[in-house]
Design a protein around this motif. Sequence first.
Motif, PDB file in Angstrom:
ATOM      1  N   LEU A  32       0.837  -1.208   0.000  1.00 54.11           N
ATOM      2  CA  LEU A  32       0.000   0.000   0.000  1.00 54.11           C
ATOM      3  C   LEU A  32       0.869   1.255   0.000  1.00 54.11           C
ATOM      4  CD1 LEU A  32      -2.719   1.536   0.353  1.00 54.11           C
ATOM      5  CD2 LEU A  32      -2.498   1.134   2.825  1.00 54.11           C
ATOM      6  N   CYS A  33       0.604   2.177  -0.932  1.00 57.39           N
ATOM      7  CA  CYS A  33       1.260   3.490  -0.951  1.00 57.39           C
ATOM      8  C   CYS A  33       0.170   4.562  -0.946  1.00 57.39           C
ATOM      9  CB  CYS A  33       2.130   3.645  -2.197  1.00 57.39           C
ATOM     10  SG  CYS A  33       3.554   2.539  -2.243  1.00 57.39           S
ATOM     11  N   GLN A  34       0.503   5.733  -0.360  1.00 58.11           N
ATOM     12  CA  GLN A  34      -0.541   6.743  -0.166  1.00 58.11           C
ATOM     13  C   GLN A  34      -0.402   7.957  -1.083  1.00 58.11           C
ATOM     14  OE1 GLN A  34      -0.255   7.255   4.092  1.00 58.11           O
ATOM     15  NE2 GLN A  34      -1.802   5.676   4.454  1.00 58.11           N
ATOM     16  N   ASN A  35       0.549   7.914  -2.004  1.00 54.87           N
ATOM     17  CA  ASN A  35       0.623   8.971  -3.017  1.00 54.87           C
ATOM     18  C   ASN A  35       1.333   8.440  -4.260  1.00 54.87           C
ATOM     19  OD1 ASN A  35       3.615   9.786  -2.999  1.00 54.87           O
ATOM     20  ND2 ASN A  35       3.077   9.964  -0.821  1.00 54.87           N
ATOM     21  N   GLY A  36       1.207   9.168  -5.363  1.00 54.06           N
ATOM     22  CA  GLY A  36       1.744   8.702  -6.635  1.00 54.06           C
ATOM     23  C   GLY A  36       3.249   8.654  -6.702  1.00 54.06           C
ATOM     24  N   VAL A  37       3.923   9.543  -5.971  1.00 54.35           N
ATOM     25  CA  VAL A  37       5.391   9.562  -5.988  1.00 54.35           C
ATOM     26  C   VAL A  37       5.942   8.300  -5.325  1.00 54.35           C
ATOM     27  CG1 VAL A  37       7.456  10.739  -5.128  1.00 54.35           C
ATOM     28  CG2 VAL A  37       5.582  12.072  -6.105  1.00 54.35           C
ATOM     29  N   ASP A  38       5.441   8.005  -4.109  1.00 56.23           N
ATOM     30  CA  ASP A  38       5.871   6.782  -3.410  1.00 56.23           C
ATOM     31  C   ASP A  38       5.476   5.541  -4.208  1.00 56.23           C
ATOM     32  OD1 ASP A  38       6.861   8.357  -1.407  1.00 56.23           O
ATOM     33  OD2 ASP A  38       5.202   7.992  -0.008  1.00 56.23           O
ATOM     34  N   GLY A  39       4.307   5.613  -4.855  1.00 63.69           N
ATOM     35  CA  GLY A  39       3.844   4.484  -5.655  1.00 63.69           C
ATOM     36  C   GLY A  39       4.775   4.176  -6.814  1.00 63.69           C
ATOM     37  N   LEU A  40       5.255   5.223  -7.487  1.00 69.97           N
ATOM     38  CA  LEU A  40       6.147   5.021  -8.636  1.00 69.97           C
ATOM     39  C   LEU A  40       7.493   4.457  -8.186  1.00 69.97           C
ATOM     40  CD1 LEU A  40       5.935   5.408 -11.700  1.00 69.97           C
ATOM     41  CD2 LEU A  40       7.167   7.571 -11.412  1.00 69.97           C
ATOM     42  N   ILE A  41       7.985   4.926  -7.041  1.00 69.66           N
ATOM     43  CA  ILE A  41       9.247   4.399  -6.500  1.00 69.66           C
ATOM     44  C   ILE A  41       9.091   2.914  -6.196  1.00 69.66           C
ATOM     45  CG2 ILE A  41      10.804   4.463  -4.501  1.00 69.66           C
ATOM     46  CD1 ILE A  41      10.256   7.521  -4.398  1.00 69.66           C
ATOM     47  N   GLU A  42       7.984   2.550  -5.556  1.00 70.56           N
ATOM     48  CA  GLU A  42       7.732   1.140  -5.206  1.00 70.56           C
ATOM     49  C   GLU A  42       7.545   0.291  -6.465  1.00 70.56           C
ATOM     50  OE1 GLU A  42       7.325  -2.337  -3.502  1.00 70.56           O
ATOM     51  OE2 GLU A  42       7.908  -0.538  -2.386  1.00 70.56           O
ATOM     52  N   TYR A  43       6.808   0.821  -7.429  1.00 66.10           N
ATOM     53  CA  TYR A  43       6.580   0.089  -8.680  1.00 66.10           C
ATOM     54  C   TYR A  43       7.905  -0.199  -9.394  1.00 66.10           C
ATOM     55  CZ  TYR A  43       5.870  -0.407 -13.671  1.00 66.10           C
ATOM     56  OH  TYR A  43       5.969  -0.839 -14.963  1.00 66.10           O
ATOM     57  N   ASN A  44       8.813   0.765  -9.387  1.00 66.24           N
ATOM     58  CA  ASN A  44      10.101   0.604 -10.070  1.00 66.24           C
ATOM     59  C   ASN A  44      11.032  -0.382  -9.363  1.00 66.24           C
ATOM     60  OD1 ASN A  44       9.647   2.301 -12.261  1.00 66.24           O
ATOM     61  ND2 ASN A  44      10.276   4.135 -11.143  1.00 66.24           N
ATOM     62  N   LYS A  45      10.759  -0.654  -8.087  1.00 64.49           N
ATOM     63  CA  LYS A  45      11.631  -1.564  -7.324  1.00 64.49           C
ATOM     64  C   LYS A  45      11.231  -3.023  -7.467  1.00 64.49           C
ATOM     65  CE  LYS A  45      11.395   0.416  -3.237  1.00 64.49           C
ATOM     66  NZ  LYS A  45      11.651   0.754  -1.825  1.00 64.49           N
ATOM     67  N   ASN A  46       9.955  -3.284  -7.709  1.00 64.15           N
ATOM     68  CA  ASN A  46       9.452  -4.657  -7.701  1.00 64.15           C
ATOM     69  C   ASN A  46       8.515  -4.917  -8.874  1.00 64.15           C
ATOM     70  OD1 ASN A  46      10.462  -5.713  -4.999  1.00 64.15           O
ATOM     71  ND2 ASN A  46       9.409  -3.856  -4.347  1.00 64.15           N
ATOM     72  N   ARG A  47       8.311  -6.186  -9.174  1.00 66.48           N
ATOM     73  CA  ARG A  47       7.389  -6.566 -10.240  1.00 66.48           C
ATOM     74  C   ARG A  47       6.019  -6.859  -9.633  1.00 66.48           C
ATOM     75  NH1 ARG A  47       9.826 -10.774 -14.056  1.00 66.48           N
ATOM     76  NH2 ARG A  47      10.722  -8.883 -14.915  1.00 66.48           N
ATOM     77  N   TYR A  48       4.964  -6.313 -10.265  1.00 68.53           N
ATOM     78  CA  TYR A  48       3.602  -6.498  -9.751  1.00 68.53           C
ATOM     79  C   TYR A  48       2.716  -7.129 -10.817  1.00 68.53           C
ATOM     80  CZ  TYR A  48       4.798  -3.862  -5.611  1.00 68.53           C
ATOM     81  OH  TYR A  48       5.379  -3.465  -4.437  1.00 68.53           O
ATOM     82  N   ASP A  49       1.712  -7.889 -10.346  1.00 61.83           N
ATOM     83  CA  ASP A  49       0.752  -8.521 -11.246  1.00 61.83           C
ATOM     84  C   ASP A  49      -0.430  -7.610 -11.539  1.00 61.83           C
ATOM     85  OD1 ASP A  49       1.949 -11.267 -11.389  1.00 61.83           O
ATOM     86  OD2 ASP A  49       1.614 -11.157  -9.227  1.00 61.83           O
ATOM     87  N   LEU A  50      -0.637  -6.602 -10.674  1.00 60.23           N
ATOM     88  CA  LEU A  50      -1.795  -5.712 -10.830  1.00 60.23           C
ATOM     89  C   LEU A  50      -1.537  -4.411 -10.077  1.00 60.23           C
ATOM     90  CD1 LEU A  50      -4.898  -5.311 -11.588  1.00 60.23           C
ATOM     91  CD2 LEU A  50      -5.381  -6.232  -9.310  1.00 60.23           C
ATOM     92  N   LEU A  51      -2.002  -3.287 -10.662  1.00 61.44           N
ATOM     93  CA  LEU A  51      -1.939  -1.993  -9.992  1.00 61.44           C
ATOM     94  C   LEU A  51      -3.366  -1.494  -9.780  1.00 61.44           C
ATOM     95  CD1 LEU A  51       0.847  -0.197 -12.109  1.00 61.44           C
ATOM     96  CD2 LEU A  51       1.128  -1.825 -10.228  1.00 61.44           C
ATOM     97  N   LEU A  52      -3.707  -1.160  -8.528  1.00 60.30           N
ATOM     98  CA  LEU A  52      -4.987  -0.529  -8.194  1.00 60.30           C
ATOM     99  C   LEU A  52      -4.676   0.919  -7.830  1.00 60.30           C
ATOM    100  CD1 LEU A  52      -6.634  -3.283  -5.937  1.00 60.30           C
ATOM    101  CD2 LEU A  52      -7.127  -2.789  -8.340  1.00 60.30           C
ATOM    102  N   VAL A  53      -5.209   1.863  -8.606  1.00 63.37           N
ATOM    103  CA  VAL A  53      -4.735   3.251  -8.511  1.00 63.37           C
ATOM    104  C   VAL A  53      -5.880   4.228  -8.266  1.00 63.37           C
ATOM    105  CG1 VAL A  53      -3.429   5.058  -9.689  1.00 63.37           C
ATOM    106  CG2 VAL A  53      -2.871   2.656 -10.116  1.00 63.37           C
TER     107      VAL A  53
END
Length: 229
Positions: A32-53
Amino acid sequence: MSKKKVLLLEDDNNLGFIMQEQLEMNNFEVVLCQNGVDGLIEYNKNRYDLLLVDVMMPKKNGFTFVKEVRLTDQQVPIIFLTAKSLKEDRIEGFKSGCDDYVTKPFSMEELLLRIQAVLRRSGDNNSESTQTQFNIGKYNFDSEKQILQIGKEKISLTSKESELLHLLCLNMNKVVQRDFALQKIWGNDSYFTARSMDVFISRLRKFLQEDPKISIINLHGRGYKLIVE
């Protein structure tokens, strides 16, 4: 059966924690991330099967976040969560690259059905992202064994060389954004890390030089592209 990994972007603390808990109860692994900046950092670090935005977020809104994700990843399924039901907002959401759109308030039952449908539709694409064997012109590349082979010659790659070539292969003939590659492989995009990546790109060019139809081009200010004619 392994759990599907979900990146959830939601700035409402209560709703975010409830959704995370409900998804985990349904066999999803959730970050869980609470803003788009933190979300993009987390997305770039790991592989995900789905993004809920969530659309309306501080620092970087959902539309901008998704547009930036789609610069480098056309495969990962994305569902927008929004309090807005205007036709214009739905159109903007789909234009930015989402696969589905759920309007708040929604039931978890509805969201789970939407998630299952999107994951079903993207099943073939997701299997592509886990691909480990590639044909690159005259070369064969096994990213799991970190081996690049041409004829009988086998070249053993380092972990970073293999990760970088794997990323280029998954996006063959497409641009891999520089910042995305740095975050994905090195975990940061500092000047010194960027210089290090340039060295790795030069090594990969040297390894692939036996086939003149292969090139890795540098697009100034954007990133790299593995071209196979």
